[in-house]
Design a protein around this motif. Structure first.
Motif, short mmCIF file in Angstrom:
data_model
loop_
_atom_site.label_atom_id
_atom_site.label_comp_id
_atom_site.label_asym_id
_atom_site.label_seq_id
_atom_site.Cartn_x
_atom_site.Cartn_y
_atom_site.Cartn_z
N GLN A 161 32.25 0.69 -2.38
CA GLN A 161 33.17 -0.31 -2.94
C GLN A 161 33.89 0.25 -4.17
O GLN A 161 35.11 0.11 -4.31
CB GLN A 161 32.41 -1.57 -3.31
CG GLN A 161 31.81 -2.34 -2.16
CD GLN A 161 30.91 -3.45 -2.67
OE1 GLN A 161 31.28 -4.22 -3.55
NE2 GLN A 161 29.69 -3.52 -2.15
N LEU B 111 37.88 0.55 -4.48
CA LEU B 111 38.56 -0.41 -5.36
C LEU B 111 39.14 0.25 -6.61
O LEU B 111 40.03 -0.29 -7.24
CB LEU B 111 37.59 -1.52 -5.77
CG LEU B 111 37.05 -2.39 -4.63
CD1 LEU B 111 36.08 -3.43 -5.16
CD2 LEU B 111 38.18 -3.06 -3.86
N LYS C 41 39.72 -5.34 -1.48
CA LYS C 41 40.83 -4.51 -1.94
C LYS C 41 42.10 -5.34 -2.06
O LYS C 41 42.86 -5.20 -3.04
CB LYS C 41 41.05 -3.35 -0.96
CG LYS C 41 42.15 -2.38 -1.35
CD LYS C 41 41.81 -1.58 -2.59
CE LYS C 41 42.82 -0.45 -2.83
NZ LYS C 41 42.52 0.28 -4.09
#
Length: 252
Positions: free
Chosen positions: A160, A164, A109
């Motif tokens: 993820q 993200l 991130k």
């Protein structure tokens, strides 16, 4: 609105003898809020397309363009493509021994955004995303993909993606190795991110079962390194009933 444009893309891969051309002129445009299903038989070049867009060094673009909102993606490194908003969920996620999921996610991130997320908000965001994917909190302290089941690996890929928040996500056979419960959870995650962020999705799959849960706006039949036909959801239904034989025969 984000647009990924793939124009006349030709891609080769190195073999023991000589470079082998895999993609032979692919044209595809994906916009925000759209889901494009890429379907085709084994060896048709679907994963090559995914890795070429993501920037895998094994694949060489010999002709054509990949543009993200008009900007040349081919001039970017893998990290720059991620920061620009591209995301790849891999068919076979790799293990990263010694790196915990929590550290991996926060590092990723930070790299994508250019600054570290505020810890208090980040911890909450991770917990909310993990709960939605029905992942136990202890998962965060395990090493990345080490000893994970197929379902755990795929949930981690979607985790993820949710954290993200890319603009365009390429999902390379995310449904492979999933039982029906895991498939539903993963599909719900993709739909949730798309609804909340306007994500554009390139969904690579062999089978129509995931399309029962992630409704495609467009379906493309991929054969011999090219898009052989495009249509709506009805095209996927026809493929399930008839298979790819008529495309393979025409390609010979």
């Amino acid at each position: 609105m984000t647009t990924l444009e793939i124009k006349n893309l030709h891609v080769s891969v190195e073999t023991e003898d000589e470079p082998k051309e895999i993609l032979r002129g692919v044209d595809l445009t994906i916009n925000s809020h759209e889901t494009h299903a890429i379907m085709g038989p084994n060896g048709s070049g679907k994963s090559t397309l995914a890795y070429a867009v993501a920037g895998h060094p094994k694949y060489t673009v010999t002709e054509g363009q990949i543009l993200l909102d008009g900007e040349d993606v081919l001039g970017m490194g893998v990290d720059e493509r991620a920061s620009a908003g591209l995301f790849l969920a891999m068919q076979y996620p790799v293990e990263v021994p010694g790196v915990t999921v929590s550290n991996f996610l926060r590092t990723a991130k930070t790299a994508v955004d250019g600054e570290a997320p505020k810890l208090r908000h980040w911890v909450k965001d991770v917990k909310v995303a993990m709960d939605a994917l029905r992942m136990d909190s202890s998962f965060a302290e395990r090493n990345v993909n080490e000893g994970f089941s197929g379902g755990e690996k795929k949930r981690h890929e979607i985790l993820q993606m949710e954290l993200l928040q890319p603009k365009i996500a390429i999902l390379d056979e995310t449904d492979s190795g999933l039982d029906i419960d895991a498939l539903k959870v993963v599909s719900e995650g993709v739909n949730r991110v798309k609804e909340n962020t306007g994500l554009g999705v390139m969904l690579i799959t062999h089978y129509t079962r995931i399309l029962r849960y992630i409704q495609p706006d467009h379906v493309h039949v991929f054969v011999g390194g090219r898009v052989a036909e495009s249509g709506g959801r009805e095209l996927a239904d026809r493929l399930e009933a008839e298979g790819y034989d008529r495309y393979l025969t025409a390609a010979v």
